[in-house]
Design a protein around this motif. Structure first.
Motif, short mmCIF file in Angstrom:
data_model
loop_
_atom_site.label_atom_id
_atom_site.label_comp_id
_atom_site.label_asym_id
_atom_site.label_seq_id
_atom_site.Cartn_x
_atom_site.Cartn_y
_atom_site.Cartn_z
N MET A 46 0.82 -1.22 0.00
CA MET A 46 0.00 0.00 0.00
C MET A 46 0.85 1.27 0.00
SD MET A 46 -3.19 -1.08 2.45
CE MET A 46 -3.78 -2.78 2.40
N PRO A 47 1.93 1.35 0.79
CA PRO A 47 2.77 2.56 0.70
C PRO A 47 3.34 2.79 -0.70
CG PRO A 47 3.27 1.33 2.70
CD PRO A 47 2.39 0.45 1.87
N GLU A 48 3.72 1.70 -1.35
CA GLU A 48 4.27 1.83 -2.70
C GLU A 48 3.21 2.33 -3.69
OE1 GLU A 48 6.76 -0.84 -0.31
OE2 GLU A 48 4.60 -0.77 -0.72
N LYS A 49 1.99 1.84 -3.53
CA LYS A 49 0.90 2.29 -4.41
C LYS A 49 0.58 3.76 -4.15
CE LYS A 49 -2.00 1.04 -7.63
NZ LYS A 49 -1.51 0.52 -8.94
N ALA A 50 0.60 4.15 -2.88
CA ALA A 50 0.37 5.56 -2.55
C ALA A 50 1.44 6.44 -3.18
CB ALA A 50 0.35 5.74 -1.03
N GLN A 51 2.68 5.97 -3.17
CA GLN A 51 3.77 6.73 -3.77
C GLN A 51 3.58 6.86 -5.28
OE1 GLN A 51 6.41 8.22 -1.94
NE2 GLN A 51 6.61 9.28 -3.92
N GLN A 52 3.09 5.81 -5.92
CA GLN A 52 2.83 5.87 -7.36
C GLN A 52 1.78 6.94 -7.68
OE1 GLN A 52 1.73 2.02 -8.94
NE2 GLN A 52 3.57 1.02 -8.15
N ILE A 53 0.72 6.99 -6.88
CA ILE A 53 -0.32 8.01 -7.09
C ILE A 53 0.26 9.40 -6.88
CG2 ILE A 53 -2.53 8.90 -6.24
CD1 ILE A 53 -3.21 5.99 -5.44
N PHE A 54 1.05 9.55 -5.83
CA PHE A 54 1.71 10.83 -5.55
C PHE A 54 2.56 11.27 -6.74
CE2 PHE A 54 5.31 13.32 -4.10
CZ PHE A 54 4.74 14.26 -3.26
N ASP A 55 3.39 10.37 -7.24
CA ASP A 55 4.28 10.70 -8.35
C ASP A 55 3.51 11.07 -9.61
OD1 ASP A 55 6.46 10.23 -6.74
OD2 ASP A 55 6.78 8.17 -7.45
N ASP A 56 2.35 10.45 -9.80
CA ASP A 56 1.55 10.72 -11.00
C ASP A 56 0.87 12.08 -10.94
OD1 ASP A 56 0.29 9.99 -13.51
OD2 ASP A 56 -1.56 9.74 -12.36
N LEU A 57 0.52 12.54 -9.73
CA LEU A 57 -0.26 13.77 -9.59
C LEU A 57 0.53 14.97 -9.10
CD1 LEU A 57 -3.50 12.34 -7.91
CD2 LEU A 57 -3.15 12.84 -10.33
N ARG A 58 1.77 14.77 -8.68
CA ARG A 58 2.48 15.83 -7.96
C ARG A 58 2.81 17.05 -8.80
NH1 ARG A 58 8.35 15.44 -7.82
NH2 ARG A 58 9.12 13.95 -9.35
N PHE A 59 2.81 16.91 -10.12
CA PHE A 59 3.06 18.08 -10.96
C PHE A 59 1.79 18.87 -11.24
CE2 PHE A 59 6.70 15.31 -12.12
CZ PHE A 59 7.72 16.16 -11.69
N ASP A 60 0.64 18.32 -10.87
CA ASP A 60 -0.64 19.00 -11.05
C ASP A 60 -1.16 19.62 -9.76
OD1 ASP A 60 -1.38 18.21 -13.92
OD2 ASP A 60 -0.96 16.26 -13.01
N PHE A 61 -0.87 18.98 -8.63
CA PHE A 61 -1.41 19.44 -7.35
C PHE A 61 -0.34 19.31 -6.26
CE2 PHE A 61 -4.69 17.01 -9.67
CZ PHE A 61 -5.53 18.06 -10.04
#
Length: 251
Positions: free
Chosen positions: A173-188
């Motif tokens: 789950m932490p790894e999946k959360a990091q993937q979501i973070f990396d995907d959205l971090r340039f937008d928000f």
């Protein structure tokens, strides 16, 4: 203090004054200040050079107070600069005057000024955002009530747009959360929180005004969906990870 001086053609200052009054009120409403807590207060006494002046006032807990002033200042400012600096402050206007069929030519522009207090606007935003409510949890004999405090900041001004919570710190789950973070971090602007029970994490984000909390759980690993919790309503919806960008962006 944040000031703007808008130069206009003499004779159009009244129209531009009304335009800026409406535009500045829309600005404050866009920050989350409700229309019924804003009002215009026209100045009874004007400076000798002023053609009109108005304050935008916000209803603080201690009463209506000014947060911004709008002034039609004629050509006083630039004329003073011109006289004291001995440098021309004229502008040549190529637009055609329909009355004469010729360009408007040289003139000293009139000024419509807006001036907003940054500290007052910040205070107004925080006063409006600060919310306390009584919520009920549980059912029947196990039902309890508690006080909830949160900042109802407009998503456009919330410092953190979303917090991502892995339900537990294991099982991928932490790894999946990091993937979501990396995907959205340039937008928000995002944060990942994995400390303490999820209820405490919700409370921390509520207190700093984060509009959305995204929960990564066991089901996320199976079907790439997450639970998104709304700060204001506390409602939770399940959605695909692929829909997060548009969902947050539209808010």
């Amino acid at each position: 203090q944040m000031e703007m001086q808008f130069f206009v053609r003499p004779g159009t200052e009244g129209e531009w004054y009304e335009t800026w009054k409406a535009a500045r009120r829309r600005f404050h409403e866009a920050l989350g200040l409700p229309a019924d807590k804003l009002r215009f207060h026209d100045h009874d006494k004007l400076a000798h050079y002023a053609k009109a002046a108005v304050d935008i006032e916000f209803e603080f807990p201690f009463g209506f107070k000014e947060i911004e002033g709008i002034h039609s200042r004629s050509d006083f400012d630039l004329t003073q600069h011109q006289n004291l600096s001995r440098k021309k402050q004229q502008y040549f206007d190529n637009d055609i005057d329909e009355a004469t069929g010729k360009p408007y030519g040289n003139y000293v522009p009139y000024v419509v000024e807006t001036s907003v207090g940054a500290d007052r606007l910040f205070l107004a935003t925080i006063c409006q955002a600060f919310q306390e409510e009584t919520i009920t949890e549980g059912e029947g004999d196990a039902q309890t009530t508690k006080q909830r405090t949160f900042l109802k900041l407009h998503p456009a001004v919330a410092p953190i747009k979303a917090a991502i919570f892995p339900l537990v710190r294991k099982d991928g789950m932490p790894e999946k959360a990091q993937q979501i973070f990396d995907d959205l971090r340039f937008d928000f602007r995002l944060v990942i929180e994995d400390k303490d029970a999820i209820g405490k994490r919700y409370t921390r984000q509520d207190l700093i005004g984060t509009p959305f909390c995204i929960v990564v759980d066991g089901q996320t690993l199976e079907d790439d969906t997450v639970t998104v919790r709304d700060r204001d309503t506390r409602e939770q919806v399940r959605m695909p990870i692929a829909a997060l960008r548009s969902y947050i962006g539209e808010k």
